[in-house]
Write a protein that holds these residues in place. Structure first.
Motif, short mmCIF file in Angstrom:
data_model
loop_
_atom_site.label_atom_id
_atom_site.label_comp_id
_atom_site.label_asym_id
_atom_site.label_seq_id
_atom_site.Cartn_x
_atom_site.Cartn_y
_atom_site.Cartn_z
N ILE A 1 0.84 -1.22 0.00
CA ILE A 1 0.00 0.00 0.00
C ILE A 1 0.87 1.26 0.00
O ILE A 1 0.83 2.07 0.94
N ALA A 2 1.63 1.44 -1.05
CA ALA A 2 2.37 2.69 -1.30
C ALA A 2 3.44 2.99 -0.25
O ALA A 2 3.79 4.15 -0.03
N VAL A 3 3.96 1.95 0.39
CA VAL A 3 4.95 2.16 1.44
C VAL A 3 6.38 1.98 0.91
O VAL A 3 7.24 2.83 1.12
N THR A 4 6.62 0.87 0.21
CA THR A 4 8.00 0.55 -0.18
C THR A 4 8.34 1.18 -1.53
O THR A 4 8.79 0.51 -2.45
N THR A 5 8.15 2.48 -1.60
CA THR A 5 8.41 3.23 -2.83
C THR A 5 9.86 3.07 -3.27
O THR A 5 10.16 2.93 -4.45
N VAL A 6 10.80 3.07 -2.34
CA VAL A 6 12.22 2.91 -2.68
C VAL A 6 12.61 1.44 -2.82
O VAL A 6 13.77 1.12 -3.10
N GLY A 7 11.63 0.55 -2.65
CA GLY A 7 11.90 -0.88 -2.68
C GLY A 7 11.72 -1.47 -1.29
O GLY A 7 11.79 -0.75 -0.29
N SER A 8 11.48 -2.78 -1.23
CA SER A 8 11.20 -3.40 0.07
C SER A 8 12.47 -3.85 0.77
O SER A 8 12.41 -4.36 1.88
N SER A 9 13.60 -3.66 0.14
CA SER A 9 14.87 -3.96 0.80
C SER A 9 15.93 -3.04 0.19
O SER A 9 16.98 -3.50 -0.25
N ALA A 10 15.60 -1.73 0.12
CA ALA A 10 16.52 -0.76 -0.49
C ALA A 10 17.85 -0.79 0.25
O ALA A 10 17.87 -0.71 1.49
#
Ligand SMILES: *Cc1c(COP(=O)(O)O)cnc(C)c1O
Length: 450
Positions: free
Chosen positions: A73-82
Motif C-alpha cells: 500500500i504505497a509504502v515501499t516506494t524505494v523498494g522493500s529492501s533498499a
C-alpha cells in the motif's frame, strides 16, 4: 550474506515464477494458523505469505515469485529492501533501538525534521513533529490546527480516507469496512463535495467544483468555526481521484483569506510516488500543514506533520509526542529512503513508470469500454471499471480481475467508494520488463472476462 544487504533486488530473481498453485501448501498451512490466532477483522488481500522481497518481486513461502504492483500500500516506494535503508537500519539497531525522543533525544529525529522542512512545499519557516502511523499524524495535524486557531470544526471530503482511529474514522467517508459498527465518531467533522472529473458534470471544472465545496462550507459550517480543511491531493482509498486543475489552488486561497488551516494529507501521495516529491507540487500548492507517512521510511513505521512555524509551535510543551514517535530505526530508514529518492532520481523514475503504464492502460481502454477511466500520476495509477456502455461502477468485474491477477502472480489492489477501481502502486525499484509483464497479464485477464 553481506552482499545481500547492498543489492537493490536483494538477491531476488526479477521474474514472475509460479512453482505451486496459489496459495501453495506452506501458505495454506500458515493461513490456517492465521485464522486460529489472528483476529478475523484483520483481513488480507492475498492468501499468500511473504518470505522475502526485493526490486519489483515478492517471494512467497512456497518459492513463488510475484510481481509487486502494491508496494505494501504505497509504502515501499524505494523498494522493500533498499540497500541504503537496510544498511542504515542495521547500523542503528546495533547502536540503540529506543530511548524515547521525549526522554533523551537523538540526532536522527532532528535530521528527519530538517529533511522534511527542506523537501515539503513552500520556502517559509517550518517545523516538524514525528509520529508512528498516518492516522496518528492526521490526528495531530487536527490538534495543532485547533489549538492554533481556537476553532473546532474540521472539513473533509467525499471519498476521503484518513485512517481508522476514532477521529480519523469520523474523517473517512466510507462506512464499510472502515466505520461500520465502530461509532460513535468524533464530533465537529463536516464533509464537502470533492472534484471527481470522471463522475462530475463536464462543465464542473476545478474552479466551479471548489466554489461548490466552499458554498457548502460557508453555509453549513461557517468559516469562523472552521479550524482546518483536510484533503488528500489525490484521493487514495477513495479511488485515486485526481481533482480537476484549479480545485486545490482555489481551496487554498479560500482557506488563506479565512484564517483556516489547509492540511494536505499526503500519506499515500508523498515521497516521489506521484512523479513529484509531493503531489501538492504538481500545481504549486503550498499547504499550511502537510501530513506524511507510508513512503517516508522504506517500510518502517513513521509519520510526520510538517508546517508553518507559527502553527507547529502553537501547542504547549508536552502537548505533542508519544512513546515511539520518531523511533531511531524509523528515522535512520527515513533518511536513507530520502537519500535514495534524491540520489537515484526516483521522481523521474515515477514519471517513466507513468508514461509506460498509462500508455498501455490507455491502449487497453481504447479496445474495452469496461475501462471507464485511466487516471493518476507517477507510480500511482488506476483504472475505473464500469458496466459496458455505461458509467455504472462494476465492483464484481473489479474483484474478478484482481483475483485472477493474484492467481497469475501479480499483486494488485482495489479501491474506490464503489469498489470498482483497480490501482497500481509499483515500487520505484521495479524494472520496465516486470511492468510490461504485469500489464500483459492484465490484458489477458481482461480478454478472458469478456
Ligand atoms: C493510509 C492512509 C492513512 C492512514 O495511515 P495509517 O498509517 O494506516 O494510519 C491516512 N491518510 C491517507 C491518505 C492514507 O492513504
Amino acid at each position: 550474506m553481506t552482499d545481500l544487504s547492498v543489492r537493490a533486488d536483494n538477491g531476488v530473481d526479477q521474474h514472475r515464477l509460479l512453482v505451486t498453485e496459489l496459495p501453495g501448501p506452506r501458505s495454506r498451512e500458515l493461513m490456517a494458523r492465521k485464522v486460529a490466532a489472528v483476529a478475523a477483522g484483520v483481513g488480507t488481500t492475498m492468501p499468500v505469505f511473504a518470505a522475502r522481497a526485493g526490486g519489483g518481486v515478492v517471494v512467497d513461502v512456497d518459492g513463488n515469485h510475484l510481481i509487486d504492483l502494491g508496494s505494501g500500500i504505497a509504502v515501499t516506494t524505494v523498494g522493500s529492501s533498499a540497500p541504503r535503508v537496510v544498511e542504515a537500519v542495521q547500523r542503528q539497531v546495533a547502536a540503540f533501538t529506543h530511548t524515547c525522543f521525549m526522554v533523551t533525544p537523538y540526532d536522527g529525529y532532528v535530521a528527519v525534521a530538517e529533511a522534511l522542512n527542506r523537501l515539503t512545499p513552500g520556502d517559509h519557516e517550518k517545523r516538524t513533529a514525528l509520529f508512528n502511523s498516518g492516522a496518528e499524524a492526521v490526528e495531530n495535524a487536527v490538534k495543532i490546527a485547533r489549538v492554533a486557531t481556537g476553532r473546532d470544526a474540521v472539513v473533509v471530503f467525499d471519498h476521503a480516507y484518513h485512517g481508522r482511529t476514532n477521529l480519523t474514522m469520523a474523517m473517512t467517508a466510507k462506512s464499510m469496512p472502515y466505520k461500520h459498527g465502530f461509532g460513535p465518531f468524533a464530533p465537529e467533522v463536516y464533509r464537502a463535495p470533492v472534484s471527481y472529473p470522471f463522475r462530475d458534470h463536464k462543465e464542473l471544472d476545478g474552479q466551479l467544483a471548489a466554489a461548490r465545496a466552499i458554498e457548502i462550507i460557508e453555509k453549513q459550517v461557517g468559516a469562523a468555526n472552521l479550524a482546518a480543511v483536510v484533503i488528500e491531493p489525490i484521493q487514495g482509498e477513495g479511488g485515486f481521484i485526481e481533482p480537476a486543475p484549479g480545485f486545490l489552488p482555489a481551496l487554498v486561497e479560500w482557506c488563506r483569506s479565512n484564517g483556516v488551516v489547509f492540511v494536505a494529507d499526503e500519506v499515500q501521495t508523498g515521497f516521489a510516488r506521484t512523479g513529484d516529491m509531493f503531489a501538492c507540487d504538481h500545481e504549486g500548492v503550498v499547504p499550511d500543514l502537510i501530513v506524511t507517512a507510508k513512503g517516508i521510511a522504506g517500510g518502517l513505521p513513521l509519520s510526520a506533520v510538517t508546517g508553518r512555524v507559527e502553527l507547529m509551535d502553537a501547542p504547549h510543551v508536552g502537548g505533542l509526542g508519544g512513546t515511539y514517535g520518531g523511533n531511531p530505526l524509523a528515522c535512520a530508514a527515513a533518511l536513507a529512503a530520502i537519500e535514495t529518492i534524491e540520489a537515484d532520481g526516483l521522481i523521474e523514475r515515477a514519471r517513466q513508470v507513468e508514461r509506460l503504464m498509462k500508455d498501455r492502460l490507455q491502449r487497453l481502454q481504447a479496445d474495452d469500454d469496461r475501462i471507464g477511466d485511466v487516471r493518476g500520476r507517477g507510480a500511482m495509477l488506476a483504472v475505473e471499471l464500469v458496466v459496458s456502455g455505461t458509467t455504472n461502477p462494476d465492483p464484481d468485474l473489479t474483484k474478478t480481475l484482481a483475483t485472477k491477477a493474484h492467481q497469475a502472480g501479480v499483486i494488485v489492489l482495489t479501491c474506490g467508494t464503489h469498489g470498482n477501481v483497480l490501482r497500481f502502486l509499483p515500487p520505484l525499484a521495479i524494472g520496465d520488463d516486470l511492468l510490461h509483464e504485469a500489464l500483459d497479464v492484465l490484458a489477458e485477464i481482461l480478454a478472458s472476462t469478456r
